[in-house]
Design an enzyme around this catalytic site. Structure first.
Site, short mmCIF file in Angstrom:
data_model
loop_
_atom_site.label_atom_id
_atom_site.label_comp_id
_atom_site.label_asym_id
_atom_site.label_seq_id
_atom_site.Cartn_x
_atom_site.Cartn_y
_atom_site.Cartn_z
N ARG A 41 0.82 -1.22 0.00
CA ARG A 41 0.00 0.00 0.00
C ARG A 41 0.86 1.27 0.00
NH1 ARG A 41 -3.16 -1.26 4.17
NH2 ARG A 41 -2.78 0.52 5.49
N ASP A 79 -7.02 22.23 -8.04
CA ASP A 79 -7.19 21.22 -9.10
C ASP A 79 -6.50 21.79 -10.33
OD1 ASP A 79 -8.02 19.69 -11.26
OD2 ASP A 79 -9.96 19.22 -10.36
N LYS A 96 -6.46 12.34 -17.29
CA LYS A 96 -6.59 13.20 -18.49
C LYS A 96 -5.28 13.23 -19.28
CE LYS A 96 -10.57 14.01 -16.61
NZ LYS A 96 -11.70 13.19 -16.95
N TYR A 136 -15.56 21.52 -10.82
CA TYR A 136 -16.00 20.25 -11.43
C TYR A 136 -17.17 19.68 -10.61
CZ TYR A 136 -15.28 15.26 -12.72
OH TYR A 136 -15.43 13.97 -13.12
C1 PLP Z 1 -11.14 19.26 -13.68
C2 PLP Z 1 -11.32 17.84 -13.26
N1 PLP Z 1 -10.92 17.47 -12.05
C3 PLP Z 1 -11.07 16.21 -11.62
C4 PLP Z 1 -11.65 15.25 -12.41
C5 PLP Z 1 -11.83 13.87 -11.85
O1 PLP Z 1 -10.93 12.96 -12.37
P1 PLP Z 1 -11.27 11.40 -12.42
O2 PLP Z 1 -12.29 11.23 -13.50
O3 PLP Z 1 -9.97 10.75 -12.67
O4 PLP Z 1 -11.85 11.04 -11.08
C6 PLP Z 1 -12.06 15.58 -13.69
C7 PLP Z 1 -12.68 14.56 -14.57
O5 PLP Z 1 -13.35 14.87 -15.54
C8 PLP Z 1 -11.91 16.92 -14.14
O6 PLP Z 1 -12.33 17.31 -15.34
#
Ligand code: PLP
Length: 394
Positions: A55, A180, A205, A108
């Site tokens: 882990r 983020d 992404k 988001y």
């Molecule tokens: C700006 C942003 N942050 C976080 C996430 C979340 O990522 P995950 O889909 O890997 O959980 C996304 C996913 O679309 C996103 O667009």
């Protein structure tokens, strides 16, 4: 080292690669020790990259973590099974019952739902703030405000935030600043130079880049690293070495992919700007995007993700636009090599600190690595369908 060189070189120390070019997949839950002395040494150094237990990760993880930490500019990186897990684990590592969180209004959607449901249930209060609030954030800070969370630019609507101003004010009030940073990826901004304490990537992404792995990272500075690492570990957050291997492999081409995404997207955006149906572009590199001045100051480049707002339209006409595209596929993601399209409705219902005019439809595009002329032809045909559906309804 310039970013292209870093992308190729970081995280390839022989202690992780065993001499191979790419850090190989090292699968293990249990690590065996020959003596109590060895075991004690591993236990003592388990937070510093000494193999201890699955882990805590193994060489595949350590190589990727080292690369991301240095690219982002922090001291350590924790890995998570998705970007959303990185967000929730970071928040839960620094908030407890009775605390107050400041969350950007353009965030988001699942991050918003996390605050309104799970965190609210734990007795953690969230106040949403205007992404363009700047120094006005000070009026929202309370005695129990512990975390300021930013997402810049915001998902879908793309407002760019004044990160240094917001961070400086938060630090004056002993708060932890989380960002983020997925849109910038680890190469197009310097979050720690702007005062961020924890920079989060949905590595799903652009880092993975091939739309086939879920993974998240949270990189912290000296002040926050121990708490983030240990509290994430206590939450049982860990990742499969196979997924980390793929993310690490994707990372090597990030700079060339990003440059091409940016070039293609700017061409498409310039073409869209001339269309009579388009009201405005929500692309950080264009003056029509709120916070464009912060994009120019704080980012070294853009990428393939942006939105545009139509002058008029309805659900039927937008559906005619986004369905039956030849190259743009419909999907709730971005950052892969392929082009994607999303007609977004109901943004006004996801706002509480700001207003959104939903009478003008918004379409989000992710511009992939296809030939840009093919993409523009695809959009041209979409406008014909859109206008046909709009005129039919009149
Ligand atoms: C700006 C942003 N942050 C976080 C996430 C979340 O990522 P995950 O889909 O890997 O959980 C996304 C996913 O679309 C996103 O667009």
């Amino acid at each position: 080292m310039e970013k292209e060189t870093k992308i190729v070189s970081l995280g390839r120390d022989k202690k992780w690669t065993n001499g191979a070019v790419n850090p190989p997949v090292f699968r293990a839950s249990t690590i065996l020790f020959a003596s109590m002395e060895e075991m004690n040494y591993a236990a003592k150094n388990r937070a510093n990259g000494e193999p201890f237990y699955g882990r805590r990760g193994g060489p595949t993880h350590f190589a990727f973590q080292a690369a991301i930490s240095e690219l982002e500019g922090g001291v350590g990186t924790a890995l998570y099974p998705s970007g959303s897990a990185a967000i929730s684990a970071s928040l839960l590592s620094f908030l407890k019952s009775g605390d107050h969180l400041l969350m950007v209004d353009s965030v988001y959607e699942p991050t918003r739902a996390l605050c309104d449901n799970l965190l609210a249930g734990f007795g953690i209060e969230t106040t949403y703030y205007d992404p363009l609030i700047g120094a006005g954030i000070v009026d929202l800070i309370k005695e129990n405000t512990k975390v300021l969370f930013l997402e810049s630019p915001g998902s879908i609507t793309m407002e760019v935030q004044d990160v240094p101003t917001l961070s400086a004010i938060a630090h004056d009030h002993d708060m932890v600043v989380m960002l983020d940073n997925t849109w910038a990826s680890p190469i197009n901004s310097r979050p720690f130079d702007m005062g961020v304490d924890i920079s989060i990537q949905a590595a799903t992404k652009y880092i993975v880049g091939h739309s086939d792995v879920m993974i998240g990272t949270a990189t912290a500075n000296e002040k926050c690293w121990d708490q983030l690492r240990e509290n994430s570990y206590l939450q049982g957050q860990c990742t499969s070495p196979d997924d980390v291997y793929l993310a690490s492999r994707g990372l090597r081409t990030l700079a060339v992919r990003m440059a091409q995404h940016e070039k293609n997207a700017l061409q498409v955006a310039n073409w869209l700007a001339e269309r009579p149906e388009v009201d405005s572009l929500r692309h950080p590199a264009f003056p029509s995007c709120p916070g464009h001045e912060f994009f120019k100051r704080d980012f070294s480049a853009s990428n393939g993700l942006f939105s545009f707002i139509l002058k008029e339209g309805n659900q039927r006409a937008v559906t005619a636009f986004v369905e039956n595209m030849k190259h743009f596929k419909m999907g709730f993601s971005w950052g892969g090599y392929e082009s994607l399209i999303l007609g977004v409705f109901g943004i006004d219902k996801l706002r509480s600190a700001t207003q959104w005019d939903s009478s003008k439809p918004l379409i989000r595009l992710h511009i992939g690595l296809e030939n840009v002329d093919d993409l523009i032809a695809d959009l041209e045909a979409a406008f014909v369908r859109f206008n046909g559906a709009l005129n039919n309804g009149k």
